[in-house]
Design an enzyme around this catalytic site. Structure first.
Site, PDB file in Angstrom:
ATOM      1  N   ALA A  19     -29.595 -36.725 -33.237  1.00 40.67           N
ATOM      2  CA  ALA A  19     -29.749 -38.177 -33.111  1.00 40.67           C
ATOM      3  C   ALA A  19     -31.181 -38.674 -33.335  1.00 40.67           C
ATOM      4  CB  ALA A  19     -29.216 -38.648 -31.764  1.00 40.67           C
ATOM      5  N   ARG A  41     -21.791 -37.194 -21.306  1.00 39.67           N
ATOM      6  CA  ARG A  41     -20.787 -36.916 -20.273  1.00 39.67           C
ATOM      7  C   ARG A  41     -21.425 -36.758 -18.904  1.00 39.67           C
ATOM      8  NH1 ARG A  41     -18.029 -31.885 -23.046  1.00 39.67           N
ATOM      9  NH2 ARG A  41     -20.246 -31.556 -23.496  1.00 39.67           N
ATOM     10  N   LEU A  78     -21.080 -36.204 -32.323  1.00 43.42           N
ATOM     11  CA  LEU A  78     -20.362 -35.281 -31.443  1.00 43.42           C
ATOM     12  C   LEU A  78     -19.856 -34.069 -32.217  1.00 43.42           C
ATOM     13  CD1 LEU A  78     -18.320 -37.996 -29.515  1.00 43.42           C
ATOM     14  CD2 LEU A  78     -20.280 -36.706 -28.637  1.00 43.42           C
ATOM     15  N   LYS A 101     -21.194 -35.913 -40.372  1.00 46.86           N
ATOM     16  CA  LYS A 101     -20.302 -35.046 -41.132  1.00 46.86           C
ATOM     17  C   LYS A 101     -19.904 -33.839 -40.267  1.00 46.86           C
ATOM     18  CE  LYS A 101     -23.551 -32.009 -41.208  1.00 46.86           C
ATOM     19  NZ  LYS A 101     -23.335 -30.727 -40.484  1.00 46.86           N
ATOM     20  N   ASP A 181     -19.487 -27.115 -41.512  1.00 43.30           N
ATOM     21  CA  ASP A 181     -20.856 -27.544 -41.245  1.00 43.30           C
ATOM     22  C   ASP A 181     -21.666 -27.659 -42.533  1.00 43.30           C
ATOM     23  OD1 ASP A 181     -22.587 -28.017 -38.718  1.00 43.30           O
ATOM     24  OD2 ASP A 181     -23.859 -26.852 -40.041  1.00 43.30           O
TER      25      ASP A 181
END
Length: 332
Positions: A19, A41, A78, A101, A181
């Site tokens: 991020a 969370r 996420l 992605k 990935d």
């Protein structure tokens, strides 16, 4: 005097390592984008992340952030298997979406998202940031110009070392694997630079366990008749390889590091007229991506990495897994 439009207020779902690089740093100093909130969370983790990066609001749940009327858009970094669930939740709340992605766990889920996105007003954009950099745009321009002649063969690679096998990218339950990935980049480049979405002729995997690939090689065939090869890895003898090669009847194009050209890059073109090397600005590909997202949200500008583009990419990823004898990934 023309009134200045209010900025896009973005909330981050998950205190993810990507991020700051992909969104928070590119947003600094901009008047059209504000990173307004983050959710994790664990409330303490969200608070710590917000304090570290100067984010005004922190939430202990993703639902709480999505429900915030002061948030216009969500950025979703996420784990792969959770993307579809939270894209749907954001769309249901009327939020714009920038999703990392690979877009979803598989093509079926991507098609569901694409249908929902087509019926809603919010922007939904897949975060293939490299596509917005001038380097990638120039590669497309050269290929489209016909300078290389009729295409004959395309090769793409996205290999990097990830020896931490406890990483979520090796977790099958979270839709992990090298093809998901790094491979999603190699497949995307193969599609964009190859001039179409190819058929997967064959694929060979190197496994971390019985279901998760640590490396993959796939042979491709395009609708126009030319061939291709995609390779990717998170742990193999190819420790680091980020490249694309396009061969035509009149010449050849090679790109070193099309994914993160701000770190280093090289675009070389060789034809009968000679050889040349082209260079590009060191501005981050993530900044160009944020330009595109803000432009789409604020001014209705089109984006290159649409949900339908994601459907095509996920369709090839699924086909690679099937050709290698591995199961297609599923949502978490």
């Amino acid at each position: 005097m023309t009134a200045t439009a209010p900025p896009v207020r973005i909330g981050v779902l998950g205190a993810a390592r990507i991020a700051p690089l992909a969104l928070i740093k590119p947003a600094r100093g901009r008047s059209d984008v504000v990173v307004a909130a983050v959710a994790a969370r664990d409330t303490a983790r969200a608070d710590q992340f917000a304090a570290r990066h100067g984010i005004g609001t922190a939430y202990g749940s993703y639902d709480a952030l999505i429900a915030d009327p002061e948030v216009d858009a969500v950025y979703i970094p996420l784990p792969n298997g959770l993307h579809g669930r939270w894209i749907r939740a954001a769309l249901d709340a009327g939020k714009h979406v920038l999703c990392e992605k690979p877009f979803t766990a598989n093509a079926t889920e991507a098609q569901d998202i694409a249908q929902r996105a087509a019926a809603t007003e919010p922007v939904v954009m897949k975060a293939f940031h490299y596509r917005y950099h001038p380097l990638a745009q120039r590669v497309e321009e050269i290929i489209g110009s016909g300078e290389l002649g009729k295409l004959q063969h395309v090769e793409t690679a996205m290999c990097f070392p990830l020896p931490k096998f406890s990483d979520i990218r090796y977790n099958y339950a979270l839709a992990g694997g090298a093809t998901m990935d790094g491979g999603c980049y190699a497949i995307h480049m193969a599609r964009i630079f190859g001039g179409g979405t190819p058929e997967v002729v064959s694929a060979q995997a190197k496994l971390r366990d019985g279901q998760v690939d640590r490396a993959m090689t796939a042979e491709l065939r395009y609708p126009a008749g030319h061939t291709g090869r995609m390779r990717c890895s998170m742990w193999s003898t190819s420790l680091l390889a980020m490249s694309a090669r396009v061969i035509g009847e009149h010449g050849e194009l090679r790109v070193l590091n099309p994914v993160l050209p701000q770190l280093y890059h090289r675009l070389a073109v060789r034809t009968a007229n000679g050889k040349r090397v082209e260079r590009f600005p060191r501005r981050a590909s993530y900044s160009y991506q944020l330009d595109a997202f803000a432009g789409a949200v604020l001014r209705g500008e089109p984006v290159k990495t649409t949900p339908q583009d994601a459907v095509e990419n996920m369709t090839v990823i699924d086909a690679v897994y099937r050709a290698a004898g591995l199961p297609v990934r599923e949502p978490a």
